[in-house]
Design a protein around this motif. Structure first.
Motif, short mmCIF file in Angstrom:
data_model
loop_
_atom_site.label_atom_id
_atom_site.label_comp_id
_atom_site.label_asym_id
_atom_site.label_seq_id
_atom_site.Cartn_x
_atom_site.Cartn_y
_atom_site.Cartn_z
N ARG A 56 -53.20 -38.32 -1.28
CA ARG A 56 -53.19 -37.19 -0.33
C ARG A 56 -53.03 -37.68 1.12
O ARG A 56 -52.26 -37.10 1.89
CB ARG A 56 -54.46 -36.36 -0.47
N ARG A 57 -53.74 -38.72 1.46
CA ARG A 57 -53.62 -39.28 2.80
C ARG A 57 -52.21 -39.85 3.01
O ARG A 57 -51.63 -39.70 4.08
CB ARG A 57 -54.68 -40.37 3.02
N ALA A 58 -51.67 -40.47 1.98
CA ALA A 58 -50.33 -41.04 2.08
C ALA A 58 -49.29 -39.95 2.32
O ALA A 58 -48.39 -40.12 3.15
CB ALA A 58 -50.00 -41.82 0.81
N VAL A 59 -49.41 -38.81 1.63
CA VAL A 59 -48.47 -37.71 1.83
C VAL A 59 -48.53 -37.23 3.27
O VAL A 59 -47.50 -37.00 3.91
CB VAL A 59 -48.75 -36.55 0.84
N ARG A 60 -49.74 -37.08 3.81
CA ARG A 60 -49.89 -36.64 5.22
C ARG A 60 -49.26 -37.66 6.16
O ARG A 60 -48.54 -37.30 7.10
CB ARG A 60 -51.36 -36.44 5.56
N GLU A 61 -49.53 -38.93 5.93
CA GLU A 61 -49.00 -39.99 6.80
C GLU A 61 -47.48 -40.05 6.73
O GLU A 61 -46.82 -40.18 7.77
CB GLU A 61 -49.60 -41.34 6.37
N LEU A 62 -46.93 -39.92 5.53
CA LEU A 62 -45.47 -39.93 5.38
C LEU A 62 -44.85 -38.74 6.11
O LEU A 62 -43.87 -38.90 6.84
CB LEU A 62 -45.08 -39.93 3.90
N ALA A 63 -45.45 -37.56 5.96
CA ALA A 63 -44.93 -36.36 6.62
C ALA A 63 -44.96 -36.50 8.14
O ALA A 63 -44.01 -36.11 8.83
CB ALA A 63 -45.71 -35.13 6.18
N GLN A 64 -46.04 -37.08 8.66
CA GLN A 64 -46.15 -37.29 10.11
C GLN A 64 -45.09 -38.25 10.63
O GLN A 64 -44.77 -38.24 11.81
CB GLN A 64 -47.54 -37.81 10.48
N ASN A 65 -44.54 -39.06 9.73
CA ASN A 65 -43.52 -40.04 10.11
C ASN A 65 -42.13 -39.65 9.60
O ASN A 65 -41.25 -40.50 9.46
CB ASN A 65 -43.91 -41.42 9.60
N GLY A 66 -41.94 -38.37 9.31
CA GLY A 66 -40.61 -37.88 8.98
C GLY A 66 -40.19 -37.95 7.52
O GLY A 66 -39.06 -37.60 7.19
N VAL A 67 -41.07 -38.43 6.65
CA VAL A 67 -40.74 -38.45 5.22
C VAL A 67 -41.31 -37.17 4.62
O VAL A 67 -42.48 -37.11 4.25
CB VAL A 67 -41.31 -39.71 4.51
N THR A 68 -40.49 -36.15 4.61
CA THR A 68 -40.94 -34.84 4.12
C THR A 68 -40.44 -34.64 2.70
O THR A 68 -39.81 -35.51 2.12
CB THR A 68 -40.40 -33.73 5.04
N ASP A 69 -40.72 -33.51 2.15
CA ASP A 69 -40.29 -33.16 0.80
C ASP A 69 -40.86 -34.09 -0.26
O ASP A 69 -40.22 -34.39 -1.25
CB ASP A 69 -38.77 -33.09 0.69
N THR A 70 -42.08 -34.54 -0.03
CA THR A 70 -42.79 -35.28 -1.07
C THR A 70 -43.60 -34.28 -1.89
O THR A 70 -43.91 -33.19 -1.41
CB THR A 70 -43.74 -36.34 -0.47
N ALA A 71 -43.93 -34.66 -3.11
CA ALA A 71 -44.74 -33.79 -3.96
C ALA A 71 -45.75 -34.65 -4.71
O ALA A 71 -45.40 -35.71 -5.22
CB ALA A 71 -43.86 -33.04 -4.94
N LEU A 72 -46.98 -34.19 -4.76
CA LEU A 72 -48.00 -34.89 -5.54
C LEU A 72 -47.82 -34.57 -7.02
O LEU A 72 -47.68 -33.41 -7.39
CB LEU A 72 -49.40 -34.46 -5.11
N PHE A 73 -47.83 -35.61 -7.83
CA PHE A 73 -47.78 -35.48 -9.29
C PHE A 73 -48.95 -36.28 -9.82
O PHE A 73 -48.84 -37.48 -10.02
CB PHE A 73 -46.45 -36.01 -9.85
N GLY A 74 -50.08 -35.60 -9.97
CA GLY A 74 -51.30 -36.30 -10.35
C GLY A 74 -51.72 -37.23 -9.21
O GLY A 74 -51.89 -36.80 -8.08
N LYS A 75 -51.82 -38.51 -9.50
CA LYS A 75 -52.21 -39.49 -8.49
C LYS A 75 -51.00 -40.20 -7.89
O LYS A 75 -51.14 -41.15 -7.14
CB LYS A 75 -53.15 -40.52 -9.10
N ARG A 76 -49.80 -39.72 -8.22
CA ARG A 76 -48.58 -40.33 -7.72
C ARG A 76 -47.83 -39.35 -6.83
O ARG A 76 -48.04 -38.15 -6.89
CB ARG A 76 -47.71 -40.78 -8.89
#
Length: 135
Positions: A56-76
């Motif tokens: 969850r923290r990684a998704v937030r960090e990636l989004a803040q740095n322009g890597v959008t359109d990520t999706a959580l699939f369980g722990k991945r």
């Protein structure tokens, strides 16, 4: 002869000859499972699966740095990439700078769940864009 099956389980849908994916009462995709996957890869790129200690923290960090359109699939984390090698390096740098342990970034075949998430996300983005244009 046709048999109509309804299911919420994309792993079951994978076994059908032809699918119509629905969201909010609308058909968002209509083709064979292989055809849908090919279409998504043509539009959005290859699937990268990211394994990290704090997804969850990684998704937030990636989004803040322009890597959008990520999706959580369980722990991945799943991310569609048009430039997988360049994106692997970029993601590695972002997570390293945020002190988030990266276990792996691996290309994976698309699942029907990935296709569904992509189609729904694209539809929602279209609707937000249309609403913004009307305002």
């Amino acid at each position: 002869m046709a048999i109509l099956i309804t299911t919420h389980y994309m792993s079951e849908a994978e076994h059908c000859d032809h699918l119509a994916l629905m969201y909010a009462g609308r058909i968002v995709a209509d083709a064979t499972p292989a055809g849908m996957k090919h279409q998504v890869e043509s539009e959005a790129g290859r699937l990268l699966e990211i394994s990290v200690a704090e997804p969850r923290r990684a998704v937030r960090e990636l989004a803040q740095n322009g890597v959008t359109d990520t999706a959580l699939f369980g722990k991945r984390i799943h991310f569609l990439s048009r430039e997988p090698e360049a994106d692997k390096q970029r993601i590695t740098q972002i997570l390293s700078a945020a002190n988030i342990r990266l276990d792996a970034i691996m290309p994976r075949p698309l699942s029907m769940e990935d296709v569904f998430v992509y189609r729904v996300t694209a539809l929602e983005q279209q609707e937000r864009h249309a609403a913004g244009a009307e305002a």
